[in-house]
Design a protein around this motif. Structure first.
Motif, short mmCIF file in Angstrom:
data_model
loop_
_atom_site.label_atom_id
_atom_site.label_comp_id
_atom_site.label_asym_id
_atom_site.label_seq_id
_atom_site.Cartn_x
_atom_site.Cartn_y
_atom_site.Cartn_z
N GLN A 175 0.82 -1.22 0.00
CA GLN A 175 0.00 0.00 0.00
C GLN A 175 0.85 1.27 0.00
O GLN A 175 0.38 2.33 0.41
N GLN A 214 -0.08 0.36 -4.49
CA GLN A 214 -0.71 1.65 -4.19
C GLN A 214 0.35 2.75 -4.29
O GLN A 214 1.44 2.62 -3.74
N TYR A 245 0.49 6.35 0.45
CA TYR A 245 -0.31 6.01 1.62
C TYR A 245 -0.96 7.31 2.08
O TYR A 245 -1.50 8.07 1.27
N GLN A 246 -0.89 7.67 3.32
CA GLN A 246 -1.60 8.88 3.78
C GLN A 246 -0.88 10.18 3.40
O GLN A 246 -1.51 11.21 3.21
N GLY A 290 -0.99 11.80 -0.55
CA GLY A 290 -1.92 10.91 0.12
C GLY A 290 -3.12 11.69 0.59
O GLY A 290 -3.12 12.93 0.64
N CYS A 291 -4.17 10.97 0.98
CA CYS A 291 -5.41 11.62 1.39
C CYS A 291 -5.28 12.33 2.73
O CYS A 291 -6.17 13.09 3.12
N SER A 350 -6.10 3.86 -3.55
CA SER A 350 -7.01 3.86 -2.40
C SER A 350 -6.74 4.99 -1.41
O SER A 350 -7.66 5.68 -0.97
N HIS A 351 -5.48 5.17 -1.04
CA HIS A 351 -5.13 6.19 -0.05
C HIS A 351 -4.65 7.49 -0.67
O HIS A 351 -4.20 8.38 0.04
N SER A 382 -12.07 1.10 -0.19
CA SER A 382 -12.57 2.41 0.21
C SER A 382 -14.09 2.32 0.38
O SER A 382 -14.63 1.24 0.60
N ARG A 387 -10.79 9.16 3.75
CA ARG A 387 -10.46 7.93 3.03
C ARG A 387 -11.52 7.53 2.02
O ARG A 387 -11.35 6.56 1.27
N ASP A 395 -10.42 -4.88 4.11
CA ASP A 395 -9.43 -4.00 4.73
C ASP A 395 -9.16 -4.44 6.17
O ASP A 395 -8.86 -3.63 7.04
N GLU A 447 -3.08 13.71 8.75
CA GLU A 447 -2.66 12.35 8.41
C GLU A 447 -2.84 11.40 9.57
O GLU A 447 -3.18 10.22 9.40
#
Length: 352
Positions: free
Chosen positions: A104, A128, A131-132, A140-141, A170-171, A193, A203, A266, A290
């Motif tokens: 990820q 991925q 990540y964050q 990242g998100c 995803s992230h 997600s 997320r 998940d 984060e």
């Protein structure tokens, strides 16, 4: 209606589940006999396993991949490494579990395309981008600002396409994820997600994002973590699989087809209650987006949706989808058929 479809309509939920190729689009598996027992009881054919922990360095990531590969080698009667769609189909035929290696994060690779090739050679088939947090590829998100995919990130996605690694966002922040869909020559996926319009969250994915995902041919796996499927008007109410089905229907409505939604629990089978307590304590000391508490305030025993405590409960997905009005053919696609389709499109022709 063809003969296969006609036969499918006569199957019970139990028979339909047993006949389907069932895939968990994102999980962290415990390398143990207990894991294998849960998988067998749940009728799960394949899992996308987060084989390396986020943010680890290269040497640590290589050790983690090696540990998983050795465990697979030690259990040839029960497990196989999924490098091709044919491997997953063989696992179904032989009653084994196919393990797809899907980190990820890319921080252990950076922008080194030779190193990306090395991880491909070791079996990585889903990856991925972020990540964050922000990395050399994109945001990242968990970032306050998302400037999108970097120039090197665009080259990285192109290299993933060439190798045959499925691109996972995803992230990723929304702009970064949309950029990846613009650049990628094969469908991009959100392995795990849920829908922001139903359960607002950093997320989650917006309807605009999902619309583009559908146009690009991608798939989103819906998680069954309580903190992600929460009800905004009753955030402490533990969700069940009816709530999962609501998120599935939202994806179908926005993307225009059942072909773009799947399952991804998940779940981290290696996580423990003391680890969760330590995480909450760390979050309490942090002020960054984060590091916020992403999983809500559900207790340890309520952290997963009602009816889906672990992989052994996978047949409950089939029951819930049928009860939600999906046809047997549609249920088969959500259970795993959509993952097989998108993997086949992303992986190299020789690997399908």
């Amino acid at each position: 209606m063809n003969t296969a479809a006609a036969e499918a309509t006569t199957l019970s939920a139990t028979e339909l589940h047993a006949a389907a190729t069932v895939v968990d689009g994102s999980t962290v598996i415990e390398l143990s006999d207990a894991h294998l027992d849960r998988i067998r009881r749940g009728g799960v054919t394949a899992v996308n396993h987060t084989v390396t922990k986020p943010y680890v360095d290269t040497a640590t990531a290589l050790r983690q991949v090696n540990r998983c590969r050795r465990w697979i080698d030690e259990h040839p009667d029960d497990v196989l490494l999924a490098l091709t769609v044919a491997d997953i189909q063989r696992a179904k035929a032989e009653g084994k579990e196919a393990v797809i290696l899907g980190p990820q994060d890319t921080e252990m690779i950076g922008v080194d395309l030779d190193l990306l090739g090395t991880f491909y050679d070791l079996g990585i088939r889903v990856l991925q981008l972020t990540y964050q947090r922000q990395n050399l590829l994109g945001a990242g998100c968990g970032e306050e600002v998302d400037p999108g995919l970097t120039h090197r990130g665009r080259a990285f996605v192109g290299a993933m396409n060439e190798l045959g690694i499925l691109v996972d966002v995803s992230h990723c922040g929304e702009r970064t994820g949309l950029d990846a869909m613009e650049v990628s020559e094969t469908p991009v996926v959100v392995t795990h997600s849920f829908c922001d319009v139903l359960s607002p969250h950093i997320r989650a994915k917006s309807d605009a994002f999902l619309r583009r995902l559908g146009e690009q041919g991608g798939v989103m796996g819906i998680t069954t973590l309580s903190g992600f499927l929460y009800y905004p008007d009753a955030p402490s109410r533990r969700p069940d699989l009816t709530r999962f089905v609501e998120h599935v229907k939202q994806v179908v409505e926005v993307t225009g087809g059942v072909e773009h939604v799947a399952i991804a629990t998940d779940y981290d089978e290696t996580w423990t209650e003391p680890m969760r307590i330590a995480q909450l304590q760390s979050i309490a000391r942090s002020t960054s987006k984060e590091q916020q508490n992403l999983l809500g305030d559900f207790g340890w025993n309520e952290r997963r949706a009602i009816g889906m405590d672990d992989a052994s409960d996978f047949p409950h997905f089939t029951e819930a989808l049928l009860a939600g009005g999906f046809t047997p053919d549609e249920v088969t696609k959500v259970l795993g058929g959509n993952w097989l389709r998108v993997l086949g499109e992303a992986w190299k022709p020789g690997d399908r």
